[in-house]
Design a protein around this motif. Structure first.
Motif, PDB file in Angstrom:
ATOM      1  N   VAL A 150       2.078  -2.431   9.741  1.00  0.00           N
ATOM      2  CA  VAL A 150       2.125  -1.335   9.620  1.00  0.00           C
ATOM      3  C   VAL A 150       2.904  -0.517  10.504  1.00  0.00           C
ATOM      4  N   ARG A 151       2.922  -1.130  11.730  1.00  0.00           N
ATOM      5  CA  ARG A 151       3.843  -0.512  12.873  1.00  0.00           C
ATOM      6  C   ARG A 151       5.335  -0.785  12.554  1.00  0.00           C
ATOM      7  N   ARG A 152       5.756  -1.890  11.954  1.00  0.00           N
ATOM      8  CA  ARG A 152       6.919  -2.315  11.630  1.00  0.00           C
ATOM      9  C   ARG A 152       7.544  -1.480  10.353  1.00  0.00           C
ATOM     10  N   MET A 153       6.344  -1.062   9.366  1.00  0.00           N
ATOM     11  CA  MET A 153       6.804  -0.273   8.153  1.00  0.00           C
ATOM     12  C   MET A 153       7.159   1.355   8.700  1.00  0.00           C
ATOM     13  N   LEU A 154       6.360   1.758   9.692  1.00  0.00           N
ATOM     14  CA  LEU A 154       6.686   3.113  10.350  1.00  0.00           C
ATOM     15  C   LEU A 154       7.994   3.213  11.056  1.00  0.00           C
ATOM     16  N   LEU A 155       8.252   2.043  11.744  1.00  0.00           N
ATOM     17  CA  LEU A 155       9.250   2.006  12.574  1.00  0.00           C
ATOM     18  C   LEU A 155      10.741   1.989  11.750  1.00  0.00           C
ATOM     19  N   GLU A 156      10.693   1.163  10.473  1.00  0.00           N
ATOM     20  CA  GLU A 156      11.757   1.081   9.731  1.00  0.00           C
ATOM     21  C   GLU A 156      11.852   2.470   8.841  1.00  0.00           C
ATOM     22  N   ALA A 157      10.753   3.182   8.490  1.00  0.00           N
ATOM     23  CA  ALA A 157      10.881   4.335   8.091  1.00  0.00           C
ATOM     24  C   ALA A 157      11.318   5.563   8.981  1.00  0.00           C
ATOM     25  N   ASN A 158      11.409   5.571  10.409  1.00  0.00           N
ATOM     26  CA  ASN A 158      11.498   6.368  11.340  1.00  0.00           C
ATOM     27  C   ASN A 158      10.418   7.429  11.223  1.00  0.00           C
ATOM     28  N   THR A 159       9.109   7.139  11.195  1.00  0.00           N
ATOM     29  CA  THR A 159       8.088   8.317  11.100  1.00  0.00           C
ATOM     30  C   THR A 159       7.097   7.561  11.830  1.00  0.00           C
ATOM     31  N   THR A 160       5.930   8.456  11.927  1.00  0.00           N
ATOM     32  CA  THR A 160       4.588   8.356  12.579  1.00  0.00           C
ATOM     33  C   THR A 160       3.556   8.265  11.607  1.00  0.00           C
ATOM     34  N   ALA A 161       2.364   7.759  12.089  1.00  0.00           N
ATOM     35  CA  ALA A 161       1.358   7.802  11.087  1.00  0.00           C
ATOM     36  C   ALA A 161       0.886   9.248  10.866  1.00  0.00           C
ATOM     37  N   ASP A 162       0.953  10.261  12.003  1.00  0.00           N
ATOM     38  CA  ASP A 162       0.585  11.547  11.816  1.00  0.00           C
ATOM     39  C   ASP A 162       1.432  12.106  10.706  1.00  0.00           C
ATOM     40  N   ALA A 163       2.804  11.658  10.544  1.00  0.00           N
ATOM     41  CA  ALA A 163       3.452  12.643   9.890  1.00  0.00           C
ATOM     42  C   ALA A 163       3.480  12.150   8.448  1.00  0.00           C
ATOM     43  N   LEU A 164       2.892  11.074   8.045  1.00  0.00           N
ATOM     44  CA  LEU A 164       2.985  10.598   6.648  1.00  0.00           C
ATOM     45  C   LEU A 164       2.303  11.502   5.715  1.00  0.00           C
ATOM     46  N   THR A 165       2.862  11.411   4.430  1.00  0.00           N
ATOM     47  CA  THR A 165       1.874  12.209   3.288  1.00  0.00           C
ATOM     48  C   THR A 165       1.103  11.290   2.745  1.00  0.00           C
ATOM     49  N   SER A 166       0.297  11.757   1.835  1.00  0.00           N
ATOM     50  CA  SER A 166      -0.546  10.921   1.198  1.00  0.00           C
ATOM     51  C   SER A 166       0.076   9.779   0.232  1.00  0.00           C
ATOM     52  N   GLU A 167       1.000  10.267  -0.326  1.00  0.00           N
ATOM     53  CA  GLU A 167       1.900   9.519  -0.985  1.00  0.00           C
ATOM     54  C   GLU A 167       2.366   8.117  -0.269  1.00  0.00           C
ATOM     55  N   GLU A 168       2.987   8.619   0.932  1.00  0.00           N
ATOM     56  CA  GLU A 168       3.510   7.622   1.959  1.00  0.00           C
ATOM     57  C   GLU A 168       2.487   6.563   2.372  1.00  0.00           C
ATOM     58  N   ARG A 169       1.434   7.137   2.567  1.00  0.00           N
ATOM     59  CA  ARG A 169       0.181   6.422   3.241  1.00  0.00           C
ATOM     60  C   ARG A 169      -0.245   5.397   1.907  1.00  0.00           C
ATOM     61  N   LEU A 170      -0.053   5.841   0.705  1.00  0.00           N
ATOM     62  CA  LEU A 170      -0.424   4.868  -0.217  1.00  0.00           C
ATOM     63  C   LEU A 170       0.508   3.903  -0.358  1.00  0.00           C
ATOM     64  N   HIS A 171       1.622   4.254  -0.276  1.00  0.00           N
ATOM     65  CA  HIS A 171       2.881   3.159  -0.536  1.00  0.00           C
ATOM     66  C   HIS A 171       2.416   2.172   0.587  1.00  0.00           C
ATOM     67  N   ILE A 172       2.093   2.501   1.802  1.00  0.00           N
ATOM     68  CA  ILE A 172       1.751   1.155   2.852  1.00  0.00           C
ATOM     69  C   ILE A 172       0.766   0.681   2.611  1.00  0.00           C
ATOM     70  N   ILE A 173      -0.365   1.083   2.242  1.00  0.00           N
ATOM     71  CA  ILE A 173      -1.457   0.457   1.715  1.00  0.00           C
ATOM     72  C   ILE A 173      -1.105  -0.583   0.752  1.00  0.00           C
ATOM     73  N   SER A 174      -0.189   0.153  -0.546  1.00  0.00           N
ATOM     74  CA  SER A 174      -0.046  -0.996  -1.420  1.00  0.00           C
ATOM     75  C   SER A 174       1.127  -2.175  -0.900  1.00  0.00           C
ATOM     76  N   GLU A 175       1.873  -1.965  -0.055  1.00  0.00           N
ATOM     77  CA  GLU A 175       2.672  -3.031   0.359  1.00  0.00           C
ATOM     78  C   GLU A 175       1.721  -3.981   1.054  1.00  0.00           C
ATOM     79  N   LEU A 176       0.672  -3.405   1.889  1.00  0.00           N
ATOM     80  CA  LEU A 176      -0.234  -4.846   2.674  1.00  0.00           C
ATOM     81  C   LEU A 176      -1.074  -5.349   1.664  1.00  0.00           C
ATOM     82  N   GLU A 177      -1.545  -4.619   0.340  1.00  0.00           N
ATOM     83  CA  GLU A 177      -2.368  -5.130  -0.511  1.00  0.00           C
ATOM     84  C   GLU A 177      -1.468  -6.255  -1.364  1.00  0.00           C
ATOM     85  N   LYS A 178      -0.394  -5.889  -1.598  1.00  0.00           N
ATOM     86  CA  LYS A 178       0.739  -6.679  -2.329  1.00  0.00           C
ATOM     87  C   LYS A 178       0.723  -8.338  -1.488  1.00  0.00           C
ATOM     88  N   HIS A 179       1.004  -8.018  -0.043  1.00  0.00           N
ATOM     89  CA  HIS A 179       1.130  -9.070   0.512  1.00  0.00           C
ATOM     90  C   HIS A 179      -0.068  -9.771   1.091  1.00  0.00           C
TER      91      HIS A 179
END
Length: 230
Positions: free
Chosen positions: A165-194
């Motif tokens: 998760v930290r790597r994805m946040l770093l690559e997106a140049n963002t923070t957890a608190d700045a995520l939208t619901s759609e962006e958080r869903l995308h991160i969960i989707s990537e983790l689930e996929k892998h």
């Protein structure tokens, strides 16, 4: 000139929209126009669909069944908004005096405010570790992760769930608190996929990094495993 369907139904739909309140959205589709477009919206909840949006595949399938003689409405199905909210959806086809389909009324209910309230109440009455390991799973209605004692390690043996998760946040140049619901869903989707959520403790790690509750993570996983409707 007003649309014929609005002359018949808009006051009734508007009435129910006002009565049901901010967590509901009532949508009327014109089944006689090409694409069966959305022509009227009432209620407080906004799923983001503009007027003119074509009827989704589930609605077209319902229309086909109606023409084959199946007049039953669809009650308490599921749909997902563009920003990742899981909704309870129902729909009924409206027929004219000759029993020909002319409109489809969709009713969507967003229960996320109530889920958040349940989350807060259970945090008050249970120790944190009990809530994280037991109650969150029951609310989400998903199977419990492995209790085999497997250590938290990534499927490829390199990253833990938290590190991923930290790597994805770093690559997106963002923070957890700045995520939208759609962006958080995308991160969960990537983790689930892998395959990260097959690992013991992964959900807890993800909640700590994303600054959200475990119940929220399980709701996102539920959304990923259910299709869209209406």
């Amino acid at each position: 000139m007003r649309h014929p369907l609005l002359q018949k139904y808009d006051r009734l739909i508007e009435f129910f929209g006002q009565m049901l309140g901010q967590d509901y959205e009532l949508s009327l589709f014109d089944l006689r126009a090409e694409g069966c477009p959305l022509i009227f919206i009432a209620g407080g909840m906004n799923s983001g669909r503009p007027l003119g949006t074509p009827l989704a595949a589930a609605g077209l399938s319902m229309l086909e069944r109606f023409r084959q003689g199946d007049r039953e409405p669809l009650v308490n199905s599921h749909s997902v908004t563009a920003d990742g909210r899981l909704l309870r959806s129902s729909a009924v086809i409206l027929a004219d005096g000759d029993d020909e389909p002319e409109g489809l009324l969709s009713v969507r209910f967003d229960d996320n405010r109530y889920r958040d309230l349940v989350d807060e109440v259970l945090h008050l009455c249970h120790p944190d570790h009990f809530w994280q390991e037991i109650e969150g799973l029951e609310i989400a209605g998903l199977n419990r992760p492995s209790d085999s004692g497997q250590a938290s390690a990534a499927p490829d043996g390199e990253l833990t769930a938290a590190e991923a998760v930290r790597r994805m946040l770093l690559e997106a140049n963002t923070t957890a608190d700045a995520l939208t619901s759609e962006e958080r869903l995308h991160i969960i989707s990537e983790l689930e996929k892998h395959g990260y959520f097959r690992l013991k403790g992964a959900v807890r790690e993800v909640t700590e990094v994303l600054h959200c509750s475990q119940a929220s993570v399980y709701r996102y996983l539920t959304q990923l495993r259910r299709g869209d409707a209406f």
